[in-house]
Design a protein around this motif. Structure first.
Motif, PDB file in Angstrom:
ATOM      1  N   LEU A 185       0.746  -1.360  -0.149  1.00 32.37           N
ATOM      2  CA  LEU A 185      -0.170  -0.027   0.006  1.00 32.37           C
ATOM      3  C   LEU A 185       1.114   1.236  -0.137  1.00 32.37           C
ATOM      4  O   LEU A 185       1.604   1.081   0.998  1.00 32.37           O
ATOM      5  CB  LEU A 185      -1.193  -0.143   1.260  1.00 32.37           C
ATOM      6  CG  LEU A 185      -1.673  -1.009   1.558  1.00 32.37           C
ATOM      7  CD1 LEU A 185      -2.420  -0.737   2.898  1.00 32.37           C
ATOM      8  CD2 LEU A 185      -2.835  -1.408   0.484  1.00 32.37           C
ATOM      9  N   LYS A 250      -0.002  -1.104  -4.493  1.00 34.77           N
ATOM     10  CA  LYS A 250      -1.094  -0.373  -5.113  1.00 34.77           C
ATOM     11  C   LYS A 250      -1.783   1.336  -3.918  1.00 34.77           C
ATOM     12  O   LYS A 250      -1.819   1.163  -3.011  1.00 34.77           O
ATOM     13  CB  LYS A 250      -2.192  -1.688  -3.363  1.00 34.77           C
ATOM     14  CG  LYS A 250      -2.173  -2.391  -4.130  1.00 34.77           C
ATOM     15  CD  LYS A 250      -2.829  -3.405  -5.686  1.00 34.77           C
ATOM     16  CE  LYS A 250      -2.567  -3.971  -5.741  1.00 34.77           C
ATOM     17  NZ  LYS A 250      -2.269  -4.483  -7.618  1.00 34.77           N
ATOM     18  N   VAL A 252      -2.686   4.088  -2.333  1.00 31.25           N
ATOM     19  CA  VAL A 252      -4.407   4.792  -1.053  1.00 31.25           C
ATOM     20  C   VAL A 252      -4.160   5.803  -0.835  1.00 31.25           C
ATOM     21  O   VAL A 252      -3.294   6.510  -0.854  1.00 31.25           O
ATOM     22  CB  VAL A 252      -3.480   4.056  -0.116  1.00 31.25           C
ATOM     23  CG1 VAL A 252      -3.743   2.219   0.190  1.00 31.25           C
ATOM     24  CG2 VAL A 252      -2.727   3.848   0.881  1.00 31.25           C
TER      25      VAL A 252
END
Length: 303
Positions: A185, A250, A252
């Motif tokens: 993340l 990913k 965020v």
């Protein structure tokens, strides 16, 4: 010969400043460090006022570039006393000693003195830090300004450059997330302007040259690369440069750090631009060079 004292000379920015100064024959460099002081570096504990005063009285520098700082927001939040000791109290000692000796002081500050709500910020924008790190650096700025000795403050954004260890740079440490193929993340909220320490060092030398040539520089100045990106975007750029997959990253858009970060502290750099001092290093070329000059980083890539 201009004698220049550099604090934090063993750190990420300090090393670049020392190297750039030493490339010019008209500078004598007094490189000062503490925990990583080695041969050729003066060991100086900036948190001891008497040591600072004695050093400056003995060596009589013409210029002091104060790079030393506690620069990690999360660490500053957890240990505010230690952050203040270096970012404010040590600055007071240096400012007082410089005032007494007649040296010109350049205090290195941060874009985190702003709250990130109304970018871009010029040199006269109101400060309003959202975390303790930013506040401690603002306190350092106030100390320098209140001295009324014609000292200067240089605000900088997030830095990258040749590292000895990856944690030295909030940009270079991202390589761990690039190389760990488990799902990562990555912050895609905060907008930053990653800037090369070598580029900054060139600007600092130009500032010193102007100051010592009789063109006084005082007050606040900003220096920053022109490109803005999140840490997620930085990682995408590094992955593309190194030919590594970024599919496991990913983005965020909600805060993940323990210390609050401002959204966008992009700096407007009019004052230095008016003196023909501007950034000329783009992120892709700058980070490529930094990686090549960082054996520790490159060793990770070869595993």
């Amino acid at each position: 010969m201009v004698k220049v004292m550099v604090t934090g000379a063993t750190g990420l920015l300090g090393r670049a400043v020392v190297a750039e100064l030493e490339a010019h024959a008209d500078f004598e460099v007094l490189a000062c460090g503490y925990s990583r002081a080695v041969q050729g570096i003066y060991r100086l504990d900036l948190t001891h006022c008497s040591q600072v005063t004695a050093f400056i009285k003995t060596h009589q520098p013409d210029v002091i570039v104060h790079c030393a700082a506690e620069r990690r927001p999360d660490v500053s939040e957890q240990n505010p006393a230690a952050a203040l000791a270096l970012n404010a109290d040590a600055t007071r000692s240096l400012t007082q000693a410089a005032s007494q000796s007649g040296a010109w002081l350049l205090y290195i500050s941060t874009d985190y003195v702003f709250d990130g709500t109304t970018p871009p910020y010029n040199e006269h924008s109101a400060t309003n830090p959202v975390n303790f790190y930013g506040d401690s650096k603002r306190q350092g700025e106030m100390i320098v300004t209140e001295a009324k000795q014609g000292f200067a403050i240089l605000r900088l954004p997030i830095l990258y450059g040749a590292v000895e260890t990856l944690p030295e740079s909030a940009v270079m440490i991202l390589l761990h997330q690039l190389l760990d193929k488990n799902e990562q993340l990555v912050d895609d909220r905060a907008v930053r302007s990653p800037t090369s320490t070598a580029d900054i060092a060139c600007a600092i030398v130009q500032m010193i040259q102007l100051q010592t040539a009789g063109e006084p520089l005082s007050g606040h100045y900003h220096f920053s690369a022109s490109g803005s990106m999140s840490k997620y975007q930085m990682l995408l750029a590094m992955g593309d440069l190194l030919g590594l997959s970024t599919e496991h990253l990913k983005p965020v858009t909600s805060p993940t750090d323990s210390a609050k970060r401002p959204h966008d502290c992009s700096l407007s750099c009019e004052r230095l631009a008016s003196l023909s001092i501007q950034s000329n290093v783009m992120f892709n070329s700058g980070i490529e060079k930094a990686l090549q000059q960082s054996p520790a980083a490159m060793a990770l890539l070869k595993k």
